[in-house]
Motif scaffolding. Structure first.
Motif, PDB file in Angstrom:
ATOM      1  N   VAL A 130      -9.747 -11.600  -5.088  1.00 12.73           N
ATOM      2  CA  VAL A 130     -10.683 -10.560  -4.638  1.00 12.73           C
ATOM      3  C   VAL A 130     -11.635 -11.127  -3.583  1.00 12.73           C
ATOM      4  O   VAL A 130     -11.978 -10.462  -2.605  1.00 12.73           O
ATOM      5  CB  VAL A 130     -11.469  -9.990  -5.831  1.00 12.73           C
ATOM      6  N   GLU A 131     -12.042 -12.388  -3.759  1.00 12.42           N
ATOM      7  CA  GLU A 131     -12.942 -13.023  -2.793  1.00 12.42           C
ATOM      8  C   GLU A 131     -12.289 -13.132  -1.420  1.00 12.42           C
ATOM      9  O   GLU A 131     -12.985 -13.043  -0.389  1.00 12.42           O
ATOM     10  CB  GLU A 131     -13.344 -14.408  -3.300  1.00 12.42           C
ATOM     11  N   GLU A 132     -10.973 -13.295  -1.385  1.00 12.19           N
ATOM     12  CA  GLU A 132     -10.270 -13.433  -0.110  1.00 12.19           C
ATOM     13  C   GLU A 132     -10.228 -12.126   0.675  1.00 12.19           C
ATOM     14  O   GLU A 132      -9.822 -12.118   1.832  1.00 12.19           O
ATOM     15  CB  GLU A 132      -8.836 -13.924  -0.349  1.00 12.19           C
ATOM     16  N   LEU A 133     -10.626 -11.023   0.080  1.00 15.64           N
ATOM     17  CA  LEU A 133     -10.678  -9.738   0.792  1.00 15.64           C
ATOM     18  C   LEU A 133     -11.951  -9.588   1.614  1.00 15.64           C
ATOM     19  O   LEU A 133     -12.047  -8.685   2.445  1.00 15.64           O
ATOM     20  CB  LEU A 133     -10.595  -8.581  -0.208  1.00 15.64           C
ATOM     21  N   GLN A 134     -12.935 -10.468   1.390  1.00 13.27           N
ATOM     22  CA  GLN A 134     -14.251 -10.323   2.024  1.00 13.27           C
ATOM     23  C   GLN A 134     -14.155 -10.250   3.542  1.00 13.27           C
ATOM     24  O   GLN A 134     -14.681  -9.316   4.162  1.00 13.27           O
ATOM     25  CB  GLN A 134     -15.151 -11.483   1.601  1.00 13.27           C
ATOM     26  N   ASP A 135     -13.507 -11.230   4.166  1.00 11.74           N
ATOM     27  CA  ASP A 135     -13.481 -11.282   5.629  1.00 11.74           C
ATOM     28  C   ASP A 135     -12.697 -10.130   6.239  1.00 11.74           C
ATOM     29  O   ASP A 135     -12.949  -9.749   7.386  1.00 11.74           O
ATOM     30  CB  ASP A 135     -12.886 -12.614   6.099  1.00 11.74           C
ATOM     31  N   PHE A 136     -11.746  -9.567   5.494  1.00 11.65           N
ATOM     32  CA  PHE A 136     -11.005  -8.415   6.021  1.00 11.65           C
ATOM     33  C   PHE A 136     -11.951  -7.247   6.251  1.00 11.65           C
ATOM     34  O   PHE A 136     -11.913  -6.592   7.303  1.00 11.65           O
ATOM     35  CB  PHE A 136      -9.900  -8.010   5.043  1.00 11.65           C
ATOM     36  N   PHE A 137     -12.807  -6.968   5.278  1.00  9.89           N
ATOM     37  CA  PHE A 137     -13.727  -5.835   5.390  1.00  9.89           C
ATOM     38  C   PHE A 137     -14.979  -6.189   6.197  1.00  9.89           C
ATOM     39  O   PHE A 137     -15.520  -5.331   6.901  1.00  9.89           O
ATOM     40  CB  PHE A 137     -14.125  -5.345   4.001  1.00  9.89           C
ATOM     41  N   ALA A 138     -15.445  -7.434   6.084  1.00 12.49           N
ATOM     42  CA  ALA A 138     -16.684  -7.820   6.755  1.00 12.49           C
ATOM     43  C   ALA A 138     -16.463  -8.134   8.225  1.00 12.49           C
ATOM     44  O   ALA A 138     -17.371  -7.944   9.047  1.00 12.49           O
ATOM     45  CB  ALA A 138     -17.298  -9.031   6.057  1.00 12.49           C
ATOM     46  N   ARG A 139     -15.261  -8.603   8.573  1.00 13.96           N
ATOM     47  CA  ARG A 139     -15.033  -9.067   9.944  1.00 13.96           C
ATOM     48  C   ARG A 139     -13.870  -8.367  10.630  1.00 13.96           C
ATOM     49  O   ARG A 139     -14.015  -7.860  11.750  1.00 13.96           O
ATOM     50  CB  ARG A 139     -14.790 -10.582   9.942  1.00 13.96           C
ATOM     51  N   TYR A 140     -12.702  -8.343   9.979  1.00 17.68           N
ATOM     52  CA  TYR A 140     -11.510  -7.839  10.675  1.00 17.68           C
ATOM     53  C   TYR A 140     -11.604  -6.355  10.987  1.00 17.68           C
ATOM     54  O   TYR A 140     -11.359  -5.934  12.127  1.00 17.68           O
ATOM     55  CB  TYR A 140     -10.255  -8.129   9.855  1.00 17.68           C
ATOM     56  N   LEU A 141     -11.937  -5.529   9.985  1.00 16.69           N
ATOM     57  CA  LEU A 141     -11.992  -4.084  10.223  1.00 16.69           C
ATOM     58  C   LEU A 141     -13.019  -3.712  11.294  1.00 16.69           C
ATOM     59  O   LEU A 141     -12.701  -2.940  12.211  1.00 16.69           O
ATOM     60  CB  LEU A 141     -12.299  -3.351   8.913  1.00 16.69           C
ATOM     61  N   PRO A 142     -14.270  -4.235  11.230  1.00 15.68           N
ATOM     62  CA  PRO A 142     -15.193  -3.925  12.330  1.00 15.68           C
ATOM     63  C   PRO A 142     -14.688  -4.435  13.677  1.00 15.68           C
ATOM     64  O   PRO A 142     -14.859  -3.769  14.701  1.00 15.68           O
ATOM     65  CB  PRO A 142     -16.485  -4.648  11.921  1.00 15.68           C
ATOM     66  N   GLN A 143     -14.042  -5.604  13.654  1.00 21.92           N
ATOM     67  CA  GLN A 143     -13.585  -6.191  14.908  1.00 21.92           C
ATOM     68  C   GLN A 143     -12.480  -5.370  15.563  1.00 21.92           C
ATOM     69  O   GLN A 143     -12.332  -5.400  16.785  1.00 21.92           O
ATOM     70  CB  GLN A 143     -13.095  -7.622  14.664  1.00 21.92           C
ATOM     71  N   MET A 144     -11.702  -4.631  14.759  1.00 21.35           N
ATOM     72  CA  MET A 144     -10.670  -3.767  15.337  1.00 21.35           C
ATOM     73  C   MET A 144     -11.297  -2.736  16.264  1.00 21.35           C
ATOM     74  O   MET A 144     -10.776  -2.458  17.359  1.00 21.35           O
ATOM     75  CB  MET A 144      -9.880  -3.074  14.220  1.00 21.35           C
ATOM     76  N   ALA A 145     -12.413  -2.153  15.844  1.00 21.18           N
ATOM     77  CA  ALA A 145     -13.103  -1.178  16.694  1.00 21.18           C
ATOM     78  C   ALA A 145     -13.820  -1.870  17.843  1.00 21.18           C
ATOM     79  O   ALA A 145     -13.783  -1.386  18.995  1.00 21.18           O
ATOM     80  CB  ALA A 145     -14.092  -0.369  15.857  1.00 21.18           C
ATOM     81  N   ILE A 146     -14.438  -3.006  17.562  1.00 21.34           N
ATOM     82  CA  ILE A 146     -15.171  -3.735  18.600  1.00 21.34           C
ATOM     83  C   ILE A 146     -14.219  -4.219  19.694  1.00 21.34           C
ATOM     84  O   ILE A 146     -14.560  -4.198  20.889  1.00 21.34           O
ATOM     85  CB  ILE A 146     -15.920  -4.932  17.962  1.00 21.34           C
ATOM     86  N   ALA A 147     -13.006  -4.643  19.313  1.00 18.74           N
ATOM     87  CA  ALA A 147     -12.037  -5.155  20.282  1.00 18.74           C
ATOM     88  C   ALA A 147     -11.549  -4.075  21.239  1.00 18.74           C
ATOM     89  O   ALA A 147     -10.962  -4.384  22.284  1.00 18.74           O
ATOM     90  CB  ALA A 147     -10.838  -5.769  19.548  1.00 18.74           C
ATOM     91  N   VAL A 148     -11.776  -2.833  20.884  1.00 22.28           N
ATOM     92  CA  VAL A 148     -11.442  -1.724  21.794  1.00 22.28           C
ATOM     93  C   VAL A 148     -12.670  -1.296  22.581  1.00 22.28           C
ATOM     94  O   VAL A 148     -12.618  -1.134  23.809  1.00 22.28           O
ATOM     95  CB  VAL A 148     -10.871  -0.525  20.997  1.00 22.28           C
ATOM     96  N   LEU A 149     -13.797  -1.134  21.912  1.00 25.10           N
ATOM     97  CA  LEU A 149     -14.990  -0.581  22.556  1.00 25.10           C
ATOM     98  C   LEU A 149     -15.555  -1.491  23.638  1.00 25.10           C
ATOM     99  O   LEU A 149     -15.827  -1.038  24.773  1.00 25.10           O
ATOM    100  CB  LEU A 149     -16.065  -0.305  21.493  1.00 25.10           C
TER     101      LEU A 149
END
Length: 589
Positions: A130-149
């Motif tokens: 469960v701890e390994e899911l942290q960076d997916f939600f904290a970093r990867y998901l926001p970065q998907m939008a940031i990498a476009v905007l």
């Protein structure tokens, strides 16, 4: 792992992000604001250099620009801090939710399903994975939008100034996510294997650590240490494979980013010396234009590079989510859907053609037919594996069943298990105490119990006999695996806990099987007093005490082979054989 499964796991992960949508939106919004400030910073920096180098402007006249540049830098730093905070809260919210899902499912499955896997693997699932899911939600998901905007905003800014550099950005940008995806597919599979190896190692280590005295007595410590070494070596190899792919991913991204920035720099270099004369809109390329675009060039690719870096977090999350989703999707029918709450002041039980099933659907016991009247005492006897514990687990709601099992006129699967279990006082043969004080363990079912109530059940269960000798009394700490207490003392605490529950149905699973003579006598006295007037079903290994029961059920191969009062069935069938065997053992002793 095939692509369809990866897509399904990614979809499941993204669906969990809805729970923390405000934090996710805040993270993206702050990052977008930081991107706008970045463009302002690049413009101010290019303006200052142009004025100082080309225009030879007085530096004091540029003081507002310097102040503005400092303010923008500070604002970007504040945005970076706020983005990390909101991203962390986003991941934290979802991790808490997923842990709660796992705990709820463990509660639904009950002890039978839980005991099918090593305790260490549950710890790995609930903590590390469960701890390994942290960076997916904290970093990867926001970065998907940031990498476009952010790249789009930079393109909108650069194209009106110089269309050639904007075209270079537009053509080279897809190279980064393309190669990132190629490496990421392999990384997801490596992470999945790594988590499987971690689960095996955790379970293996915990089981061997718990059984260390047994291993020493059988002289198996060296052999098991070698097996543990091999398991840890496998885990090390898996971990190094994950790290190798992570470093490879970073190297690939850095390479293509450097090439792209170099192309932009070469273009402006040749434009300044007059070798290239395109990309502008009629006006010559100035130092301001070149500096402005070159300052923005690394920042144009930075969101894509960050996405590539965090793509490793996605691979980790997919690898961790596989086991989590498999566990959450495994839903054995244990009859937890009921909502009925009948009156349970006195308990009657009726079974017709009852078949107890394992979580995967195999028949463990049955068909069984019996009636238990209110206040009746039933003794279950039989050899190990006869189906006694399976019957109790079905009654308690831990195993599914076919046929009919009616409690107070209501089918057991239709009962609210919370309501049903509040009417049950249970004592098993292996008392389970938890970290805390003796008082905490007695008051497990009722943390708000009054001191008078606790003292009363302590006296009934003869707990006060040894508590008075302890320096801390009821505040005496209980360690792991009942540490600091004997088995007899722990069992008396378990009886006191059941007394405080004061259920209408008592379920006793060989509560004196592991006790010395003194502790057995005290526990039996406590239980005999407590179960007066209550319905009681007891698994017993003491055949000499069966004549006190209203009915004796003899079980073999999952069926009730004899049923009736002890005096009526003691001289025949399997019970007679068991009594004769017990007499022979007593004579041999």
């Amino acid at each position: 792992m095939d692509k369809s499964k990866q897509r399904a796991l990614t979809k499941w992960l993204k669906s969990q992000s809805v729970l923390a949508k405000p934090w996710l939106v805040a993270t993206i919004g702050i990052a977008f604001t930081s991107g706008l400030l970045l463009i302002a910073q690049a413009a101010l920096l290019a303006h200052l250099l142009y004025q100082l180098i080309i225009e030879q402007a007085d530096k004091y006249s540029l003081l507002p620009s310097f102040i503005g540049l400092g303010a923008v830098v500070l604002l970007r730093a504040a945005c970076s801090w706020a983005k990390e905070r909101t991203g962390y809260r986003c991941g934290q919210t979802i991790r808490h939710h997923i842990r709660q899902l796992i705990l709820n499912r463990l509660h639904e499955l009950g002890p039978v399903s839980i005991q099918g896997r090593p305790a260490g693997s549950w710890a790995s699932l609930l903590l590390e994975q469960v701890e390994e899911l942290q960076d997916f939600f904290a970093r990867y998901l926001p970065q998907m939008a940031i990498a476009v905007l952010i790249p789009v905003v930079i393109l909108v800014t650069v194209f009106p100034i110089n269309w050639a550099s904007g075209l270079i950005f537009l053509i080279t940008a897809p190279l980064v996510p393309f190669f990132m995806a190629l490496v990421g597919i392999k990384a997801a599979d490596a992470n999945r294997k790594n988590f499987k190896a971690l689960q095996r190692l955790s379970g293996y280590f915990y089981d061997r650590l718990r059984g260390l005295p047994t291993l020493r007595l059988f002289n198996r410590t060296d052999a098991e240490a070698e097996q543990l070494h091999l398991a840890s070596h496998t885990f090390r190899k898996r971990t190094m494979e994950v790290l190798r792919l992570a470093f490879l991913s970073s190297a690939v991204l850095e390479f293509f980013t450097a090439i792209s920035i170099a192309v932009v720099a070469v273009y402006f270099g040749f434009s300044f010396i007059g070798e290239l004369n395109f990309g502008h809109y009629g006006a010559p390329i100035s130092l301001f234009t070149g500096l402005f675009v070159l300052v923005l060039a690394p920042e144009f690719y930075q969101p894509l590079r960050d996405l590539g870096t965090f793509y490793h977090a996605k691979a980790q999350a997919i690898g961790a989510a596989e086991s989590i989703v498999e566990f959450l999707d495994a839903q054995p029918d244990t009859g937890t859907q009921g909502q009925e709450t009948p009156d349970l002041e006195a308990v009657t039980i009726t079974a017709r053609d009852l078949e107890v099933l394992s979580p995967d659907g195999h028949v463990l016991a049955g068909p069984l037919n019996f009636d238990v009247k209110a206040g009746e005492h039933i003794a279950l006897v039989g050899v190990s594996g006869a189906g006694k514990s399976s019957l109790l687990n079905a009654l308690l709601g831990f195993l599914p069943y076919r046929g009919s099992l009616v409690v107070n006129g209501c089918e057991r699967r239709a009962l609210s298990l919370t309501h049903w279990r509040q009417a049950i006082s249970w004592v098993g043969q292996n008392p389970q105490l938890f970290h805390g004080s003796i008082r905490d363990n007695i008051a497990l079912a009722n943390p708000d119990a009054t001191p008078e109530s606790i003292n009363h059940v302590m006296t009934q269960a003869y707990v006060d006999e040894f508590v008075m000798r302890l320096t801390d009394g009821l505040a005496h700490p209980v360690g792991d695996r009942n540490g600091g207490l004997s088995v007899g003392q722990a069992q008396r605490i378990a009886v006191a806990r059941a007394l405080l529950q004061d259920g209408a149905l008592w379920v006793l699973d060989e509560p004196t099987a592991s006790l010395d003579a003194h502790s057995e006598q005290l526990v039996n006295l406590s239980l005999h007093t407590a179960t007066q007037g209550k319905t009681c079903i007891q698994v017993s290994h003491r055949l000499d005490a069966l004549d006190n029961c209203d009915q004796v059920w003899v079980m073999a191969d999952g069926a009730i082979t004899q049923q009736g009062k002890f005096k009526d069935i003691a001289a025949q069938g399997q019970l007679a054989d068991m009594l004769a065997s017990a007499d022979r053992r007593n004579l041999d002793a």
